[in-house]
Write a protein that holds these residues in place. Sequence first.
Motif, mmCIF file in Angstrom:
data_model
loop_
_atom_site.group_PDB
_atom_site.id
_atom_site.type_symbol
_atom_site.label_atom_id
_atom_site.label_comp_id
_atom_site.label_asym_id
_atom_site.label_seq_id
_atom_site.Cartn_x
_atom_site.Cartn_y
_atom_site.Cartn_z
ATOM 1 N N ALA A 177 -0.352 -59.069 14.759
ATOM 2 C CA ALA A 177 -0.995 -59.957 15.738
ATOM 3 C C ALA A 177 -0.325 -61.322 15.758
ATOM 4 O O ALA A 177 -0.130 -61.925 16.837
ATOM 5 N N ILE A 178 0.028 -61.834 14.583
ATOM 6 C CA ILE A 178 0.706 -63.137 14.514
ATOM 7 C C ILE A 178 2.077 -63.049 15.170
ATOM 8 O O ILE A 178 2.506 -63.978 15.877
ATOM 9 N N ASP A 179 2.790 -61.931 14.945
ATOM 10 C CA ASP A 179 4.086 -61.749 15.611
ATOM 11 C C ASP A 179 3.943 -61.844 17.131
ATOM 12 O O ASP A 179 4.796 -62.429 17.814
ATOM 13 N N GLU A 180 2.865 -61.269 17.643
ATOM 14 C CA GLU A 180 2.632 -61.316 19.089
ATOM 15 C C GLU A 180 2.305 -62.734 19.545
ATOM 16 O O GLU A 180 2.695 -63.158 20.640
ATOM 17 N N GLU A 181 1.572 -63.481 18.687
ATOM 18 C CA GLU A 181 1.248 -64.872 19.019
ATOM 19 C C GLU A 181 2.509 -65.716 19.124
ATOM 20 O O GLU A 181 2.619 -66.605 19.971
ATOM 21 N N GLU B 193 1.629 -73.614 12.316
ATOM 22 C CA GLU B 193 0.382 -72.991 11.886
ATOM 23 C C GLU B 193 0.558 -71.473 11.716
ATOM 24 O O GLU B 193 0.129 -70.875 10.721
ATOM 25 N N LEU B 194 1.211 -70.840 12.725
ATOM 26 C CA LEU B 194 1.437 -69.401 12.662
ATOM 27 C C LEU B 194 2.356 -69.030 11.497
ATOM 28 O O LEU B 194 2.150 -68.020 10.818
ATOM 29 N N LYS C 53 1.420 -66.833 4.161
ATOM 30 C CA LYS C 53 0.265 -66.543 3.310
ATOM 31 C C LYS C 53 0.010 -65.035 3.242
ATOM 32 O O LYS C 53 -0.257 -64.465 2.174
ATOM 33 N N ILE C 54 0.117 -64.372 4.417
ATOM 34 C CA ILE C 54 -0.076 -62.919 4.471
ATOM 35 C C ILE C 54 0.994 -62.198 3.656
ATOM 36 O O ILE C 54 0.714 -61.261 2.905
ATOM 37 N N ASN C 55 2.253 -62.651 3.803
ATOM 38 C CA ASN C 55 3.353 -62.015 3.061
ATOM 39 C C ASN C 55 3.153 -62.139 1.550
ATOM 40 O O ASN C 55 3.422 -61.206 0.795
#
Length: 639
Positions: A595-599, A614-615, A621-623
Amino acid sequence: MLLNVSHIYKSFGEDSIIKDATFTVDEGSKVAIVGNNGTGKSTLLKIIIGDLPADDGEVTLKKDATMGYLAQYQEDSFGSNILDTVLSAREDLLSMERHLAEMEQQMSEIAHSEMEAFMENYHKLQHQFDLKGGYTFRSEAVGILKGLGFEGDELSKSMNELSGGQKTRVSLGRLLASAPDLLLLDEPINHLDLNSIMWLEGYLASYKGAVVIVAHDRYFLDKIADHVVDLSYGRTSVYTGNYSSFVAQKELAQISYENAYEKQQKEIEHQKAVIEKLQSYNREKSIKRAESRKKLLDKMDVMDAPDKDLPKMRLTLEIEKESGKDVLDFSHVTKSYDDKNIFTDLSFDVHKGDRIAILGDNGTGKTTILKCINGLTDFESGEIRFGANVTVGYYDQEQQGLTESNTIFSELHDAYPFLTETKVRNTLAAFMFTEDDVFKRISDLSGGERGRVSLAKLMLSKSNLLILDEPTNHLDMDSKQMLEEALNEYDGTLLYVSHDRYFVNKTANTILELSNGVLTKYLGNYDDYIAKKEQLFGSASSSGAAQSSGANQEATAAKLDFKEQKRIEAEKRKLQNRILKIEQEIESLEAEKTAIDEEFLKPENMTNSAKLNELTAKQNKINDKLDSLYQQWEEISSL
């Protein structure tokens, strides 16, 4: 086909080592190269990797395939500490990781007109990094090092502090982390304890690439190899199957070779007789015909004499008198070295006909037990008693029972002065010491030669209790087999320490496992021992209780009561539930990451540097979370 080794020849001076080595390695195949000491196994590996030139022949590796090599002896170190050394095997990922970090720092400074192209490049690099395992390679490196026996704080230990054996383990870890298409391993388990060897067996058996191994551990080869290349007579013969399968097939091949050799020898004798007859006619035509036949005979590829015509160790173990039923009582013995406790209140019995192998990690005190029994070291408390009519023969892995200044002949004659010179020479000949070899100094002998001298003395002792410390060290494959056969025909009692699991499997009927100063008894050979340990999976708590009390364990599957089995099953369910939760967390985070990649790709965000930062922060953080979860998953799965 991944590797093709075609008609390799190699000589050192006048010594022809490899006379025609030919074999192939397919993708994913596990190939063992075997042969007695000095047959050129390590030389062949060095030729394959290009460290040594071949006199003739060719080595071909599949285009774009990668190859990694572990030598027996390590000369170089990489990186500042253990973990960095292993991680340096993936410099491609480290470089991509640095590049991604630099791009993330540049995001807020990129002009609006360049942002779209910049982000496209960033995501391409990130995707490539992900596909190559960039987010898991650190945890994988830690897992490899743990498997090889390095724990916790040790991973940050400087390479300069390590012993040669530790450096070899780190080099092996670095090589495994690099994951080449073809692994070439020369004696990879020399510096590993039993647990690390078992871990490596599992790792290599499931390794996606191909593996070529030179090793003397026949049990290790049994677990891994699907093909065996036998390098004998300087030539190669290829067998399908593991080591045990190879041994059975080779016996049949040996018979065929002997028949072919005898047939060729008869043909050579026949041709020589014809040539001699033609020459005796002393006519021009007959002489020409004789010369023609002689040229053909000179060009003939003469087969080497088969093994039965080459020197082999001959070992027969007999006893002079029978012992009583009770052979040895090792009762409540405590031993320390320099205030370091080795074992406390240790007890076990040995009865007539027992064939007991003591197993355990390095440094647990196995050899110390044997030295205590033989009076070579003192102990603080307890008692060691021999039974009626027990006579002891001791084989010391360090060969300290040999006198360095003696010749081989005088070593045996001094030990058994009642033997005639002919008897001593005949005994030494049985151990492949003939003619002037018997006058070599002990100090000048190799490890294998010293081992054979010690075995010769052991044979002459005719003892009814043999105590052996690593008896297969330095012996070649044939000599190990001779020793196994002799011990299996031996009518006395056997107690030994060995890391050679194939040897243990062939000769033991009881296993004593020494761990944390406690002995656990298992009936059967090595395979039986492993099977029973698997049945006892999860019994660590009961083992710990026994250790704290200093009592010995009689560990059999039957001793696990219903309550204990329930506890084990509950522990397993807890682990399985934890794995399921981790997998769900991973799945959820991977969805967030997508979803972040799409953002990132939305037009309104591509021009908003604050939003991009921010993204990026969320993505990092996810990684980090994913990296931690993958490591947890791996550790719990291994449990």
